[in-house]
Scaffold this active site. Structure first.
Site, PDB file in Angstrom:
ATOM      1  N   LYS A  35     -62.193   6.298 -44.737  1.00  0.00           N
ATOM      2  CA  LYS A  35     -62.157   6.158 -46.198  1.00  0.00           C
ATOM      3  C   LYS A  35     -61.008   5.244 -46.614  1.00  0.00           C
ATOM      4  CE  LYS A  35     -59.497  10.397 -46.173  1.00  0.00           C
ATOM      5  NZ  LYS A  35     -59.568  11.853 -46.228  1.00  0.00           N
ATOM      6  N   ARG A 133     -60.504  22.838 -52.785  1.00  0.00           N
ATOM      7  CA  ARG A 133     -60.837  21.456 -53.122  1.00  0.00           C
ATOM      8  C   ARG A 133     -62.359  21.373 -53.029  1.00  0.00           C
ATOM      9  NH1 ARG A 133     -58.391  16.208 -49.873  1.00  0.00           N
ATOM     10  NH2 ARG A 133     -60.110  16.679 -48.457  1.00  0.00           N
ATOM     11  N   HIS A 165     -62.377  22.246 -44.512  1.00  0.00           N
ATOM     12  CA  HIS A 165     -61.187  21.393 -44.405  1.00  0.00           C
ATOM     13  C   HIS A 165     -59.945  22.241 -44.628  1.00  0.00           C
ATOM     14  CE1 HIS A 165     -59.240  17.471 -44.358  1.00  0.00           C
ATOM     15  NE2 HIS A 165     -58.679  17.664 -45.542  1.00  0.00           N
ATOM     16  N   ARG A 223     -62.247  15.653 -37.044  1.00  0.00           N
ATOM     17  CA  ARG A 223     -62.286  14.490 -37.955  1.00  0.00           C
ATOM     18  C   ARG A 223     -60.896  13.856 -37.970  1.00  0.00           C
ATOM     19  NH1 ARG A 223     -64.391  18.656 -41.182  1.00  0.00           N
ATOM     20  NH2 ARG A 223     -62.513  18.511 -42.457  1.00  0.00           N
ATOM     21  N   TYR A 266     -34.420  -7.725 -61.702  1.00  0.00           N
ATOM     22  CA  TYR A 266     -34.460  -7.052 -63.000  1.00  0.00           C
ATOM     23  C   TYR A 266     -33.419  -5.943 -63.098  1.00  0.00           C
ATOM     24  CZ  TYR A 266     -38.975  -9.324 -63.830  1.00  0.00           C
ATOM     25  OH  TYR A 266     -39.968 -10.233 -64.019  1.00  0.00           O
ATOM     26  N   CYS A 313     -39.948  -6.379 -57.502  1.00  0.00           N
ATOM     27  CA  CYS A 313     -40.725  -6.950 -58.603  1.00  0.00           C
ATOM     28  C   CYS A 313     -42.213  -6.836 -58.267  1.00  0.00           C
ATOM     29  CB  CYS A 313     -40.361  -8.412 -58.802  1.00  0.00           C
ATOM     30  SG  CYS A 313     -38.590  -8.723 -58.994  1.00  0.00           S
ATOM     31  N   MET A 314     -43.039  -7.320 -59.162  1.00  0.00           N
ATOM     32  CA  MET A 314     -44.487  -7.209 -58.945  1.00  0.00           C
ATOM     33  C   MET A 314     -44.932  -7.957 -57.683  1.00  0.00           C
ATOM     34  SD  MET A 314     -47.575  -8.133 -61.560  1.00  0.00           S
ATOM     35  CE  MET A 314     -46.911  -7.129 -62.874  1.00  0.00           C
ATOM     36  N   ASP A 315     -44.338  -9.134 -57.471  1.00  0.00           N
ATOM     37  CA  ASP A 315     -44.821 -10.005 -56.395  1.00  0.00           C
ATOM     38  C   ASP A 315     -43.786 -10.274 -55.314  1.00  0.00           C
ATOM     39  OD1 ASP A 315     -47.076 -10.545 -58.168  1.00  0.00           O
ATOM     40  OD2 ASP A 315     -45.611 -11.733 -59.295  1.00  0.00           O
TER      41      ASP A 315
HETATM   42  C1  PLP Z   1     -59.193  12.375 -45.041  1.00  0.00           C
HETATM   43  C2  PLP Z   1     -59.966  13.438 -44.403  1.00  0.00           C
HETATM   44  C3  PLP Z   1     -59.853  13.698 -43.040  1.00  0.00           C
HETATM   45  C4  PLP Z   1     -58.814  13.060 -42.174  1.00  0.00           C
HETATM   46  O1  PLP Z   1     -57.594  13.681 -42.459  1.00  0.00           O
HETATM   47  P1  PLP Z   1     -56.248  13.315 -41.673  1.00  0.00           P
HETATM   48  O2  PLP Z   1     -55.305  14.376 -42.081  1.00  0.00           O
HETATM   49  O3  PLP Z   1     -55.849  11.967 -42.156  1.00  0.00           O
HETATM   50  O4  PLP Z   1     -56.590  13.344 -40.242  1.00  0.00           O
HETATM   51  C5  PLP Z   1     -60.693  14.657 -42.488  1.00  0.00           C
HETATM   52  N1  PLP Z   1     -61.593  15.295 -43.250  1.00  0.00           N
HETATM   53  C6  PLP Z   1     -61.724  15.087 -44.555  1.00  0.00           C
HETATM   54  C7  PLP Z   1     -62.726  15.828 -45.337  1.00  0.00           C
HETATM   55  C8  PLP Z   1     -60.901  14.167 -45.197  1.00  0.00           C
HETATM   56  O5  PLP Z   1     -61.010  13.976 -46.514  1.00  0.00           O
END
Ligand code: PLP
Length: 389
Positions: A35, A133, A165, A223, A266, A313-315
């Site tokens: 992601k 969540r 999770h 995961r 700045y 700064c921004m850039d």
């Molecule tokens: C982001 C995410 C992961 C990975 O998590 P890490 O802590 O970065 O390994 C696994 N499962 C779900 C649902 C996530 O949103």
């Protein structure tokens, strides 16, 4: 390097990390969480490297991210787990994307898409085991199972996974860990009793932190997110043998001598205490260098550590070189694996009071990601691409 700044991503590190983590997790299936543009590392090249390293599955938060993978020709199983009403589910099913379902409204939308497209949806049912969540709380879990089973009987869906999770897997010994494991076991038992947990169903719960520390949480698949990128899921416990994949560099745009008592950037929060040489580094908060790095974060330039001098700064931002001689075009390393004395991402995160996840995912789209097949300096460029692709 012909750009002001670039993020170099060592794909051999990604492959190494997946292989290492799979082994650490006892050889169970690994899903690569890619992601947010693969945590800012570049979606498609990282996904390919993760698959080469031994990941069998890919996970994204959003359907759009999964569709981008299919558009790039990635054919491995892809799961998307964060879906809102009205999303392009027909397109998702036609692209063979697996979907997480966490409420009955979503099951109904998915089933409607399945009927329209004639493609049974491959579902991962999500239980909220205590993070509050995503996922169905256990009180609503039986209703989710019932609806999914009715849709399966109709041929609209297949149940591919049952998952949850962790909230605190990165805090070893936190009492919520065992409580979540117990709740997940309960969710699995209910699924089994309802007939939704056949032997082919993938049970998955562990993120990176759980994959490396909690054998009881591995089930059929882990995961992997942050650890895939070589960043420690539990910094207090070291690096677990992971290799940081990203090195962020910028090229000095301008070097100039300034007198004592020169106010820099700045607000003049930095004032030179002697005649000195300043260098302008062309990367700023629009590129993800937090303004909070002002006066705190260090970079490597000309073989030495230098602190960000004056406001980011921004850039761009400035560094104070003292009497050292550097030139426009010389490279400044903001962070990397640390081999050359540069700060690591973990050091930046500690200095800025945040986590490495936040730093890498905020590197902006102006910074090209350049993919290397080895550590920067050693490896050949395999691809260069803008981020967000
Ligand atoms: C982001 C995410 C992961 C990975 O998590 P890490 O802590 O970065 O390994 C696994 N499962 C779900 C649902 C996530 O949103």
């Amino acid at each position: 390097m012909a750009t002001p700044a670039e993020a170099r991503v060592d794909l051999s590190a990604i492959r190494h990390n997946v292989a290492l983590l799979k082994e650490a997790a006892g050889g169970v299936e690994a899903m690569a969480a890619v992601k947010a543009d693969a945590y800012g590392h570049g979606l498609v090249p990282v996904t390919r490297a993760a698959l080469e390293g031994g990941a069998g599955r890919i996970g994204t938060a959003f359907v759009r991210e999964a569709l981008a993978l299919r558009a790039a020709g990635v054919t491995a199983p892809v799961l998307s787990w964060l879906i809102t009403p009205g999303e392009p589910l027909d397109e998702a099913l036609e692209a063979g994307i697996e979907l997480s379902a966490f409420d009955t409204w979503l099951l109904d939308e998915i089933a409607a898409a399945a009927r329209r497209t004639g493609r049974p949806a491959r579902l991962h049912l999500e239980a909220d085991t205590g993070m509050s969540r995503g996922g169905a709380p256990l009180a609503r879990w039986p209703a989710l199972l019932d609806r999914a089973l009715a849709l399966r009987a109709e041929g609209a869906v297949e149940i591919v996974g049952l998952w949850s999770h962790f909230a605190c897997a990165d805090i070893p010994g936190h009492p919520s860990i065992q409580a979540q494991l117990d709740a997940y076991e309960e969710a699995l038992k209910l699924a089994e009793q309802a007939g939704a947990a056949g032997s082919e169903v993938i049970r998955h719960m562990a993120n990176s932190a759980a994959a490396v520390t909690l054998p009881a949480a591995r089930f059929d698949m882990v995961r992997l997110g942050i650890a895939l990128y070589g960043l420690s899921p539990i910094p207090e416990q070291g690096d677990f043998g992971l290799r940081q994949a990203m090195t962020l560099v910028a090229r000095i745009a301008l070097v100039k001598r300034v007198p004592e008592r020169s106010g820099v950037s700045y607000g003049h929060v930095y004032v030179t205490d002697r005649p000195t040489t300043l260098a302008i580094v062309p990367i700023g908060y629009a590129d993800g260098i937090l303004r909070h790095a002002t006066g705190r974060a260090e970079v490597l330039a000309g073989g030495r550590r230098r602190r960000v001098a004056g406001r980011v700064c921004m850039d761009q931002f400035m560094i104070d070189l003292g009497d050292d001689v550097l030139s426009a075009g010389d490279e400044v390393v903001l962070f990397g694996p640390g081999d050359g004395g540069e700060p690591t991402l973990q050091e930046w995160a500690d200095t800025l009071g945040t986590i490495t996840h936040e730093i890498v995912t905020r590197i902006g789209s102006r910074v090209p990601r350049v993919h290397l097949d080895g550590p920067p300096g050693a490896g050949a460029v395999t691809s260069g691409e803008g981020s967000g692709t």
